[in-house]
Design a protein around this motif. Sequence first.
Motif, mmCIF file in Angstrom:
data_model
loop_
_atom_site.group_PDB
_atom_site.id
_atom_site.type_symbol
_atom_site.label_atom_id
_atom_site.label_comp_id
_atom_site.label_asym_id
_atom_site.label_seq_id
_atom_site.Cartn_x
_atom_site.Cartn_y
_atom_site.Cartn_z
ATOM 1 N N GLY A 159 19.962 -12.383 -20.241
ATOM 2 C CA GLY A 159 19.189 -11.152 -19.785
ATOM 3 C C GLY A 159 18.134 -10.751 -20.919
ATOM 4 N N MET A 211 17.005 -7.579 -23.539
ATOM 5 C CA MET A 211 17.526 -6.997 -24.695
ATOM 6 C C MET A 211 18.690 -6.121 -24.282
ATOM 7 S SD MET A 211 16.549 -8.517 -27.254
ATOM 8 C CE MET A 211 17.770 -7.710 -28.317
ATOM 9 N N SER A 259 15.608 -20.876 -26.702
ATOM 10 C CA SER A 259 14.840 -19.725 -26.722
ATOM 11 C C SER A 259 14.362 -19.398 -27.939
ATOM 12 C CB SER A 259 16.049 -18.626 -26.268
ATOM 13 O OG SER A 259 15.607 -17.254 -26.507
ATOM 14 N N CYS A 272 14.753 -16.701 -29.399
ATOM 15 C CA CYS A 272 15.985 -16.001 -29.764
ATOM 16 C C CYS A 272 16.618 -17.071 -31.025
ATOM 17 C CB CYS A 272 17.041 -15.499 -28.960
ATOM 18 S SG CYS A 272 16.596 -14.068 -27.947
ATOM 19 N N TYR A 277 23.647 -14.633 -28.542
ATOM 20 C CA TYR A 277 22.587 -15.443 -27.776
ATOM 21 C C TYR A 277 21.818 -16.418 -28.474
ATOM 22 C CZ TYR A 277 19.168 -16.419 -24.179
ATOM 23 O OH TYR A 277 18.552 -17.129 -23.080
ATOM 24 N N ASN A 314 9.950 -15.315 -23.866
ATOM 25 C CA ASN A 314 9.969 -14.393 -22.792
ATOM 26 C C ASN A 314 9.165 -14.608 -21.346
ATOM 27 O OD1 ASN A 314 10.259 -11.930 -21.398
ATOM 28 N ND2 ASN A 314 10.588 -10.869 -23.148
ATOM 29 N N GLU A 362 17.167 -7.047 -16.732
ATOM 30 C CA GLU A 362 15.904 -7.344 -16.878
ATOM 31 C C GLU A 362 15.259 -7.183 -18.013
ATOM 32 O OE1 GLU A 362 17.498 -4.813 -15.310
ATOM 33 O OE2 GLU A 362 16.823 -3.226 -16.012
ATOM 34 N N LYS A 363 14.178 -8.174 -18.184
ATOM 35 C CA LYS A 363 13.391 -7.986 -19.181
ATOM 36 C C LYS A 363 12.096 -7.240 -19.281
ATOM 37 C CE LYS A 363 13.406 -12.894 -19.085
ATOM 38 N NZ LYS A 363 13.045 -14.115 -19.325
ATOM 39 N N ALA A 364 11.603 -6.854 -20.437
ATOM 40 C CA ALA A 364 10.412 -5.687 -20.459
ATOM 41 C C ALA A 364 9.562 -6.055 -19.197
ATOM 42 C CB ALA A 364 10.019 -5.661 -21.888
ATOM 43 N N LYS A 424 9.438 0.377 -13.270
ATOM 44 C CA LYS A 424 9.540 1.826 -13.805
ATOM 45 C C LYS A 424 8.033 2.672 -13.341
ATOM 46 C CE LYS A 424 12.666 1.739 -17.635
ATOM 47 N NZ LYS A 424 12.720 1.580 -19.305
ATOM 48 N N TRP A 468 11.879 1.882 -23.964
ATOM 49 C CA TRP A 468 12.649 1.581 -25.021
ATOM 50 C C TRP A 468 11.980 1.420 -26.459
ATOM 51 C CZ3 TRP A 468 16.644 -2.543 -22.578
ATOM 52 C CH2 TRP A 468 17.099 -1.837 -21.389
ATOM 53 N N GLN A 493 6.731 -2.494 -30.604
ATOM 54 C CA GLN A 493 7.140 -3.954 -30.647
ATOM 55 C C GLN A 493 6.263 -4.743 -29.961
ATOM 56 O OE1 GLN A 493 8.446 -1.132 -29.127
ATOM 57 N NE2 GLN A 493 10.367 -1.706 -28.149
ATOM 58 N N ARG A 531 5.359 -8.917 -28.717
ATOM 59 C CA ARG A 531 5.756 -10.173 -27.943
ATOM 60 C C ARG A 531 4.551 -10.915 -27.372
ATOM 61 N NH1 ARG A 531 9.840 -8.209 -29.956
ATOM 62 N NH2 ARG A 531 11.734 -7.718 -29.127
ATOM 63 N N ILE A 533 4.286 -3.507 -26.658
ATOM 64 C CA ILE A 533 5.058 -2.900 -25.508
ATOM 65 C C ILE A 533 4.106 -1.860 -24.748
ATOM 66 C CG2 ILE A 533 6.959 -1.591 -24.280
ATOM 67 C CD1 ILE A 533 7.465 -4.805 -24.899
ATOM 68 N N PRO A 556 18.164 -0.837 -26.761
ATOM 69 C CA PRO A 556 18.100 -2.019 -27.475
ATOM 70 C C PRO A 556 16.501 -2.320 -27.630
ATOM 71 C CG PRO A 556 19.864 -2.078 -25.568
ATOM 72 C CD PRO A 556 19.133 -0.658 -25.573
ATOM 73 N N LYS A 557 16.281 -2.585 -28.857
ATOM 74 C CA LYS A 557 14.919 -2.965 -29.216
ATOM 75 C C LYS A 557 14.775 -4.642 -29.489
ATOM 76 C CE LYS A 557 15.018 0.339 -32.068
ATOM 77 N NZ LYS A 557 16.141 1.256 -31.744
#
Length: 336
Positions: A81, A83, A120, A122, A151, A180, A193-195, A202, A217, A222, A224, A258, A283-284
Motif C-alpha cells: 500500500g 506509506m 519497487s 522502495c 517492504y 508510485n 491508498e497512495k498519495a 480528499k 501528511w 516531499q 516524487r 505533494i 507517515p512520510k
Amino acid sequence: MIKNKKILIVGAGGFIGGHLVKRLLDDGNYIVATDIKPREYWFQEFEKAENHFSMDMKDIGNCRKVAKNIDYVFNMACNMGGMGFIENNKAECMQSVLINTNLLISCKETSVERYFFSSSACAYNKTKQQNVFIEGLRETDAYPADPEDGYGWEKLFSERMCRHFMEDYGLQVRVARYHNIYGPFGTYDGGREKAPAALCRKIIKAKKNNKNEIEVWGDGMQTRTFLYVDDCIEGTLRLFESDYSEPVNIGSDEQVSINQMIEIIEGISGVKKLNRIYQLDKPKGVRGRSSNNDLVKKILNWSYKIKLREGLKKTYNWISSEINNQGSNLSRFTKS
Ligand code: GDD
C-alpha cells in the motif's frame, strides 16, 4: 506484442495486476489469474480469464498447481500500500517473499519460459533520498543496500532471488522497479491508498461537503515521480519482451512536490485553493524520490506518455464516480 501464450498472472485481483490481465487478454492470450483476495475484493474481474479467487500463493502447493503448462509468469502480488500501510505493517510486507520464492521454485520445476517480478522504488538506498529535490535514482543506486525497512528489503531480496534463479537454473527473469503507479481501479481509501488517490479523494470530499480545507501528511514539500498505470503496463510488457534481465526503473520524470500535486488536483476539480492542514506526525517516507529513466530509454527506446495532469484527471474522475456510486459498489468490477 505477446500473443497466443498461456500466461499466469499472480496478484490479478490487485491494481496493476487487473490492468495487466485486461491488456494481455485484449492481445489474444490465455490468462490464468490468481489472487489471495476473495472474489468480491478483486479490483477488476474478467470473465475470459481463468480466475482463481482466494488463492494464497505463499503456499507452494497452489503455485505448483497453477504454474503447470504455463509459458509466462507475471508476479504482481504482494501485501502492499502507500506509506500509511507499509510503515506500519513491515512483517506483513516481508512475508511476500514467500510468494516470489515459491513461484520461482515452481517455475523452475515446469516449462515456464520467462518470469516477471514487480519490484519497487522502495528498493533504493534511503540515504540517497534525504533531500527534497534529488537527481533521479539510477538503477545502481540500490547499492550499497539500505532500502525502505520491511517492504523495500523484501523487494530487494526478491530481486536477487530472481537473478540467482537465472544464473543457477537458466530461468529467464525480468524485473521492473515501479515508481508510485496510480490510476483508475486503484485503492483510494481504507488505509492502503497512495498519495495521488488519497489526495483526489480528499479534494472530492471537500468539494462535496463544502469544506475549505484538506489534511496533508507531512509538510507537503516531499517530492516524487508518479506514473500512470497505462504507461506502467506498456513499459512492463516492453521490458518483458526485451533481453535485459537486470532491474529497470519504470517511472516518469515529472518530479513534483505533494503541494504541487494538490494544486494540479484542485485545478482539475475546480475548487478554490483549500487550506492545507499539515499533519507532521503521519507517515512520510523518504523526503525526495524520483526515477532516472536513461536506462529504460536506452534498452527499450521507450518513455512514458501520459503527463501527470492528464493521468490525475482520469484518476480523479474515476474516484469521483466511485464515491458517487457508493452503496452499489458495482463500478469497481468490470466484466468482459
Ligand atoms: N498515502 C498518502 N495519503 N500519502 C500522503 C497523503 C495522504 O493523504 N498526504 C500526503 N502524503 C505524502 C506521504 O506522506 C508521502 O510523503 C508522499 O505523500 C507519498 O506517499 P505515498 O504515495 O503513500 O507513498 P511513497 O511514494 O512514499 O511510496 C509508494 O510508492 C512506492 C514506489 O515508488 C508506496 O506505495 C510504496 O509501497 C511503493 O513502493
